[in-house]
Design a protein around this motif. Structure first.
Motif, mmCIF file in Angstrom:
data_model
loop_
_atom_site.group_PDB
_atom_site.id
_atom_site.type_symbol
_atom_site.label_atom_id
_atom_site.label_comp_id
_atom_site.label_asym_id
_atom_site.label_seq_id
_atom_site.Cartn_x
_atom_site.Cartn_y
_atom_site.Cartn_z
ATOM 1 N N GLY A 1 0.816 -1.019 -0.410
ATOM 2 C CA GLY A 1 0.267 -0.014 0.034
ATOM 3 C C GLY A 1 0.451 0.893 -0.125
ATOM 4 N N LYS B 1 3.758 1.830 -4.795
ATOM 5 C CA LYS B 1 4.566 1.059 -5.927
ATOM 6 C C LYS B 1 4.241 1.283 -7.486
ATOM 7 N N THR C 1 5.391 -8.947 -9.427
ATOM 8 C CA THR C 1 5.113 -10.465 -9.406
ATOM 9 C C THR C 1 3.767 -10.418 -9.011
ATOM 10 N N GLY C 2 3.089 -9.322 -7.695
ATOM 11 C CA GLY C 2 1.823 -8.962 -7.386
ATOM 12 C C GLY C 2 1.048 -9.428 -8.280
ATOM 13 N N ASP C 3 1.275 -8.707 -9.466
ATOM 14 C CA ASP C 3 0.276 -7.937 -10.800
ATOM 15 C C ASP C 3 0.209 -10.218 -12.243
ATOM 16 N N ARG D 1 -1.772 -11.870 -9.749
ATOM 17 C CA ARG D 1 -3.506 -11.798 -10.363
ATOM 18 C C ARG D 1 -3.352 -12.364 -11.445
ATOM 19 N N LEU E 1 3.272 -14.320 2.706
ATOM 20 C CA LEU E 1 4.364 -14.665 1.659
ATOM 21 C C LEU E 1 3.957 -16.101 0.186
ATOM 22 N N VAL E 2 4.136 -15.777 -1.066
ATOM 23 C CA VAL E 2 3.890 -17.166 -2.230
ATOM 24 C C VAL E 2 5.510 -17.797 -1.685
ATOM 25 N N THR F 1 7.376 -18.161 -6.701
ATOM 26 C CA THR F 1 7.627 -16.876 -6.846
ATOM 27 C C THR F 1 8.953 -16.575 -7.572
ATOM 28 N N GLY G 1 7.450 -4.555 -5.922
ATOM 29 C CA GLY G 1 7.100 -6.316 -5.545
ATOM 30 C C GLY G 1 7.863 -7.671 -4.997
ATOM 31 N N PHE G 2 9.535 -7.017 -5.696
ATOM 32 C CA PHE G 2 10.318 -8.275 -5.706
ATOM 33 C C PHE G 2 12.182 -7.779 -5.818
ATOM 34 N N ARG H 1 11.051 -10.223 -1.917
ATOM 35 C CA ARG H 1 10.716 -10.273 -0.776
ATOM 36 C C ARG H 1 11.296 -10.364 0.438
ATOM 37 N N GLN I 1 15.426 -14.272 -2.204
ATOM 38 C CA GLN I 1 14.475 -13.278 -3.701
ATOM 39 C C GLN I 1 16.130 -12.382 -4.513
ATOM 40 N N ARG J 1 -8.465 1.415 -0.913
ATOM 41 C CA ARG J 1 -8.404 0.222 -1.969
ATOM 42 C C ARG J 1 -9.566 -1.285 -2.220
ATOM 43 N N ASP K 1 -7.366 -10.053 0.040
ATOM 44 C CA ASP K 1 -5.803 -9.555 0.769
ATOM 45 C C ASP K 1 -6.081 -7.800 1.147
ATOM 46 N N ARG L 1 0.390 -8.506 6.333
ATOM 47 C CA ARG L 1 0.963 -8.238 5.577
ATOM 48 C C ARG L 1 1.992 -7.156 6.610
HETATM 49 P P1 ADP Z 1 0.789 -5.393 -1.559
HETATM 50 O O1 ADP Z 1 2.686 -4.683 -2.423
HETATM 51 O O2 ADP Z 1 0.247 -4.133 -1.553
HETATM 52 O O3 ADP Z 1 1.402 -5.989 -0.783
HETATM 53 P P2 ADP Z 1 1.214 -7.302 -4.543
HETATM 54 O O4 ADP Z 1 1.070 -6.860 -5.727
HETATM 55 O O5 ADP Z 1 2.456 -6.493 -4.391
HETATM 56 O O6 ADP Z 1 0.745 -6.327 -3.003
HETATM 57 O O7 ADP Z 1 1.341 -8.376 -3.673
HETATM 58 C C1 ADP Z 1 0.558 -9.186 -2.848
HETATM 59 C C2 ADP Z 1 0.351 -10.734 -2.617
HETATM 60 O O8 ADP Z 1 1.245 -10.945 -3.566
HETATM 61 C C3 ADP Z 1 1.733 -9.951 -1.321
HETATM 62 O O9 ADP Z 1 1.293 -9.758 0.072
HETATM 63 C C4 ADP Z 1 1.848 -11.850 -0.954
HETATM 64 O O10 ADP Z 1 1.134 -12.652 -0.808
HETATM 65 C C5 ADP Z 1 2.126 -12.006 -3.362
HETATM 66 N N1 ADP Z 1 3.921 -11.522 -3.668
HETATM 67 C C6 ADP Z 1 3.553 -10.561 -4.553
HETATM 68 N N2 ADP Z 1 5.031 -10.564 -4.530
HETATM 69 C C7 ADP Z 1 5.860 -11.165 -3.581
HETATM 70 C C8 ADP Z 1 7.517 -11.396 -3.832
HETATM 71 N N3 ADP Z 1 8.178 -11.739 -4.244
HETATM 72 N N4 ADP Z 1 7.371 -13.069 -3.011
HETATM 73 C C9 ADP Z 1 5.985 -13.643 -1.780
HETATM 74 N N5 ADP Z 1 5.269 -13.221 -2.540
HETATM 75 C C10 ADP Z 1 4.933 -12.173 -3.267
#
Ligand code: ADP
Length: 191
Positions: free
Chosen positions: A11, A14, A32-34, A37, A59-60, A65, A86-87, A89, A93, A128, A136, A146
């Motif tokens: 949040g 980024k 990585t989040g996108d 998704r 975290l995944v 990842t 997002g990477f 994390r 990594q 949001r 989440d 988180r």
């Molecule tokens: P935000 O920055 O708001 O948390 P993101 O879209 O970056 O949103 O990430 C959403 C979720 O996706 C994270 O809470 C995590 O569960 C997963 N995720 C994203 N990037 C990673 C990563 N590099 N390693 C592990 N899990 C990830």
């Protein structure tokens, strides 16, 4: 080649800022989040597995990842550079990313951390949630989880890159354009 990590708690903005910077500097934006998704939207096995962690604010696992990130980087070798959002994390990594870039004679130029306090983050994410549809985002307990994961596992990545002076902090509160201008002033010195 300019490779930058846009860093910060969930949040912190980024995604918003990474998109603007990528357009301005002609860089590839990898979130990585996108990517997760998109996999979830397509109901792939990877997406289903990732969802079981994301929905809990965890975290995944790294193997999933890092594999997904590596594939994305390898598909896009002909770019000016990448904004990683997002990477990495966690430190493992970060080490994997450095190795992946080193294979291409590249490196991370800078990690830029957006600084935003916890209450502002919670307010932003709950706001949001009204439009994002993200599970989440909708629950304050998951958001707090988180933030805890960020502080415990992700924050050490800042120190990893600050050891040789590559980590920077930018004040992440203000209008989107104010924050963008702060980031541009910094990125201009790196390119
Ligand atoms: P935000 O920055 O708001 O948390 P993101 O879209 O970056 O949103 O990430 C959403 C979720 O996706 C994270 O809470 C995590 O569960 C997963 N995720 C994203 N990037 C990673 C990563 N590099 N390693 C592990 N899990 C990830």
């Amino acid at each position: 080649m300019t490779n930058v990590i846009l860093f910060g708690p969930p949040g912190s903005g980024k995604g918003t800022q990474a998109k603007k910077l990528a357009t301005n500097y002609h860089l590839l934006h990898i979130s990585t989040g996108d990517l997760f998704r998109a996999e979830i939207g397509s109901k792939t096995d990877l997406g289903l597995e990732a969802m079981s962690y994301i929905s809990k604010g965890l975290l995944v696992p790294d193997a999933i990842t890092i594999g997904m990130l590596r594939k994305k980087v390898e598909e896009n070798h002909d770019v000016n550079g990448v904004i990683f959002d997002g990477f990495p994390r966690n430190v493992l990594q970060a080490e994997a990313l450095d190795e992946l870039l080193a294979e291409r004679d590249q490196r991370i130029a800078a990690l830029i951390a957006l600084e935003v306090d916890d209450q502002e983050i919670i307010n932003r994410i709950l706001d949001r949630a009204k439009t994002s549809g993200r599970v989440d985002d909708a629950d304050e307990e998951i958001i707090r989880n988180r933030i805890q994961v960020y502080k415990g596992e992700t924050a050490p990545v800042f120190d990893f890159y600050s050891e040789d002076g590559r980590s920077y902090k930018v004040h992440g509160v203000g209008s989107i354009d104010e924050i963008y201008n702060r980031l541009r002033n910094l990125v201009d010195t790196l390119i």
